[in-house]
Scaffold this active site. Structure first.
Site, PDB file in Angstrom:
ATOM      1  N   HIS A 165       0.729  -1.116   0.114  1.00 35.64           N
ATOM      2  CA  HIS A 165      -0.049  -0.021  -0.121  1.00 35.64           C
ATOM      3  C   HIS A 165       0.849   1.274  -0.209  1.00 35.64           C
ATOM      4  O   HIS A 165       0.376   2.304  -0.258  1.00 35.64           O
ATOM      5  CB  HIS A 165      -0.816  -0.003   1.249  1.00 35.64           C
ATOM      6  CG  HIS A 165      -0.244   0.386   2.658  1.00 35.64           C
ATOM      7  ND1 HIS A 165       0.557  -0.667   3.265  1.00 35.64           N
ATOM      8  CD2 HIS A 165      -0.200   1.371   3.239  1.00 35.64           C
ATOM      9  CE1 HIS A 165       0.775   0.193   4.349  1.00 35.64           C
ATOM     10  NE2 HIS A 165       0.438   1.240   4.318  1.00 35.64           N
TER      11      HIS A 165
HETATM   12  C1  UD1 Z   1      -1.979   5.742   5.516  1.00 37.17           C
HETATM   13  C2  UD1 Z   1      -0.858   6.194   6.342  1.00 37.17           C
HETATM   14  C3  UD1 Z   1       0.176   5.106   6.517  1.00 37.17           C
HETATM   15  C4  UD1 Z   1      -0.462   3.719   7.002  1.00 37.17           C
HETATM   16  C5  UD1 Z   1      -1.691   3.498   6.142  1.00 37.17           C
HETATM   17  C6  UD1 Z   1      -2.310   2.247   6.775  1.00 37.17           C
HETATM   18  C7  UD1 Z   1      -0.232   8.574   5.925  1.00 37.17           C
HETATM   19  C8  UD1 Z   1       0.694   9.225   5.283  1.00 37.17           C
HETATM   20  N1  UD1 Z   1      -0.269   7.257   5.598  1.00 37.17           N
HETATM   21  O1  UD1 Z   1      -1.625   5.303   4.278  1.00 37.17           O
HETATM   22  O2  UD1 Z   1       1.300   5.429   7.235  1.00 37.17           O
HETATM   23  O3  UD1 Z   1       0.347   2.499   6.845  1.00 37.17           O
HETATM   24  O4  UD1 Z   1      -2.499   4.677   6.321  1.00 37.17           O
HETATM   25  O5  UD1 Z   1      -3.559   1.669   5.895  1.00 37.17           O
HETATM   26  O6  UD1 Z   1      -1.129   8.954   6.810  1.00 37.17           O
HETATM   27  N2  UD1 Z   1      -8.686   5.343   0.563  1.00 37.17           N
HETATM   28  C9  UD1 Z   1     -10.016   4.712   0.464  1.00 37.17           C
HETATM   29  N3  UD1 Z   1     -10.708   4.361   1.717  1.00 37.17           N
HETATM   30  C10 UD1 Z   1     -10.296   4.554   2.874  1.00 37.17           C
HETATM   31  C11 UD1 Z   1      -8.873   5.221   3.159  1.00 37.17           C
HETATM   32  C12 UD1 Z   1      -8.177   5.599   1.952  1.00 37.17           C
HETATM   33  O7  UD1 Z   1     -10.504   4.492  -0.647  1.00 37.17           O
HETATM   34  O8  UD1 Z   1     -10.923   4.212   3.705  1.00 37.17           O
HETATM   35  C13 UD1 Z   1      -7.918   5.672  -0.624  1.00 37.17           C
HETATM   36  C14 UD1 Z   1      -8.131   7.131  -1.107  1.00 37.17           C
HETATM   37  O9  UD1 Z   1      -8.080   7.026  -2.374  1.00 37.17           O
HETATM   38  C15 UD1 Z   1      -7.149   7.843  -0.564  1.00 37.17           C
HETATM   39  C16 UD1 Z   1      -5.983   6.714  -0.311  1.00 37.17           C
HETATM   40  O10 UD1 Z   1      -6.809   5.467  -0.381  1.00 37.17           O
HETATM   41  O11 UD1 Z   1      -6.934   8.978  -0.905  1.00 37.17           O
HETATM   42  C17 UD1 Z   1      -4.877   6.979   0.533  1.00 37.17           C
HETATM   43  O12 UD1 Z   1      -5.244   6.740   1.625  1.00 37.17           O
HETATM   44  P1  UD1 Z   1      -4.826   7.685   2.983  1.00 37.17           P
HETATM   45  O13 UD1 Z   1      -5.271   7.606   4.355  1.00 37.17           O
HETATM   46  O14 UD1 Z   1      -4.206   9.192   2.564  1.00 37.17           O
HETATM   47  O15 UD1 Z   1      -3.201   6.971   2.946  1.00 37.17           O
HETATM   48  P2  UD1 Z   1      -2.811   5.626   2.931  1.00 37.17           P
HETATM   49  O16 UD1 Z   1      -2.227   4.882   1.921  1.00 37.17           O
HETATM   50  O17 UD1 Z   1      -4.164   4.559   3.733  1.00 37.17           O
END
Ligand code: UD1
Length: 357
Positions: A202
């Site tokens: 991820h």
């Molecule tokens: C975040 C954390 C990372 C952690 C990970 C655990 C930061 C910088 N990164 O990364 O350290 O290891 O969480 O999973 O805070 N999205 C969805 N549904 C959700 C959440 C996210 O579709 O419920 C998608 C969205 O497109 C979003 C993308 O995933 O923009 C990234 O989500 P984000 O929470 O920004 O970062 P993670 O990659 O999940």
């Protein structure tokens, strides 16, 4: 005494579970969910399975770029902190939710305790590395999971406000593993008899560059047994954007799983292939060999003890994953499963709040 926990992303819910249990009935504990992770399978199922009290406040802020996401959380959390006026703001790990809560609190002169302090990858391209360094330096109390983390805090001049509590993820992992160890996994597409690898990818450094993601998926497809890939929404979205099929070769794609099923899947696998910090450590705790698709790890003990091999350059993931199991060890660098009790004791002032041990 009022402790206010700010969480937002999946690994933070896992860390919150034992802390909420340890604080229950001993102080007022307010839980704030930023909304960083909003899909039910990344959020609600963790609260339900790990019996975490429902959040008192849900800010509903997720997705968007780092700056927009972190800024919106900062503003939202400030309002909550002004209304709640806690004795401690407790922040977890290294996500944007962690940093936003820390900045909001210190600007209001509210005391911040950072759980999982002192971890370092020394990779300044990782957003998490900045989140954790900034949080440690702003926090009033750094709660370190390991001696290695304590060493980093000492090196950065933070020893006087650091204390070693152990790793709260160990508390959860060992408890859940004991509860599910005799149950086979239920996820479709894997056969423990035939043998399979459990994979998760991820991190931005693996997903966002099309060439890199292509090579990562190719590497998984080249493993010598079927691979169950639990696909984070970020991975699914970026692969779709890039027109890259994830289910190549014997890779089976499934949704992210609830925590007990994740542990069952890891326990029954022949190995884990991941870029997740939490899963590297869980694999070690469960004594399942791990191959990490990163050039460095914060959890160096897993590598030193032989249970984790880094192949960030994707030199030969198949060979790394198929390596023989390392020698058995009873080393416990991540604590004894009672870290959350120590966290509660420190926050509630039942023990010295600083230590140089
Ligand atoms: C975040 C954390 C990372 C952690 C990970 C655990 C930061 C910088 N990164 O990364 O350290 O290891 O969480 O999973 O805070 N999205 C969805 N549904 C959700 C959440 C996210 O579709 O419920 C998608 C969205 O497109 C979003 C993308 O995933 O923009 C990234 O989500 P984000 O929470 O920004 O970062 P993670 O990659 O999940």
């Amino acid at each position: 005494m009022k402790v206010l926990s700010v969480v937002g992303a999946r690994p933070q819910f896992v860390k919150l579970a034992p802390v909420a249990e340890a604080l229950a009935g001993r102080c007022e504990h307010v839980i704030v969910h930023t909304g960083q992770h909003y899909d039910a399978r990344l959020s609600d199922v963790f609260f339900a399975d790990l019996k975490i009290p429902a959040p008192d406040v849900h800010l509903g802020i997720g997705s968007a770029s780092h700056g927009h996401q972190t800024g919106a959380m900062l503003a939202g959390i400030e309002d909550v902190l002004l209304a709640q006026r806690p004795d401690w703001v407790l922040v977890y790990g290294d996500t944007n939710s962690t940093l936003a809560a820390t900045v909001a609190a210190v600007k209001l002169h509210q005391k911040v305790a950072h759980l999982e302090a002192g971890l370092r990858s020394f990779n300044r391209r990782m957003p998490e590395e900045h989140n954790r360094v900034l949080t440690d330096h702003a926090a009033d109390l750094c709660l370190a999971p390991t001696e290695v983390a304590m060493g980093h805090l000492r090196d950065e001049g933070l020893a006087a406000r650091s204390t070693m509590v152990g790793d709260v993820m160990t508390d959860v992992c060992l408890r859940v593993a004991q509860a599910v160890q005799d149950e086979p996994p239920t996820t479709a597409g894997v056969d423990p008899e035939q043998g399979y690898y459990l994979a998760t990818i991820h991190r931005a450094e693996n997903t966002d560059d099309p060439q890199r993601l292509h090579r990562v998926v190719e590497s998984l497809a080249a493993l010598d047994h079927p691979v169950l890939l639990l696909a984070h929404p970020r991975l699914v979205a970026t692969a779709e954007r890039q027109g890259l099929p994830l289910a190549q070769g014997s890779v089976v794609v499934a949704e992210p799983q609830p925590y007990p099923e994740l542990i069952r899947l890891a326990l029954h696998s022949r190995g884990v292939v991941t870029d997740s910090g939490g899963l590297q450590k869980e694999a070690f705790l469960l004594r399942v060999p791990c191959t990490t698709l990163r050039t460095e790890t914060e959890w160096t003990e897993t590598v030193d003890l032989g249970w984790n091999v880094l192949d960030g350059d994707l030199v030969d993931v198949a060979a790394a994953a198929a390596r023989p199991e390392p020698p058995a060890t009873d080393a416990a660098p991540y604590g004894d499963g009672h870290a959350a009790q120590r966290v509660a004791a420190v926050l509630l002032g039942e023990t010295g709040s600083t230590s140089e041990s």
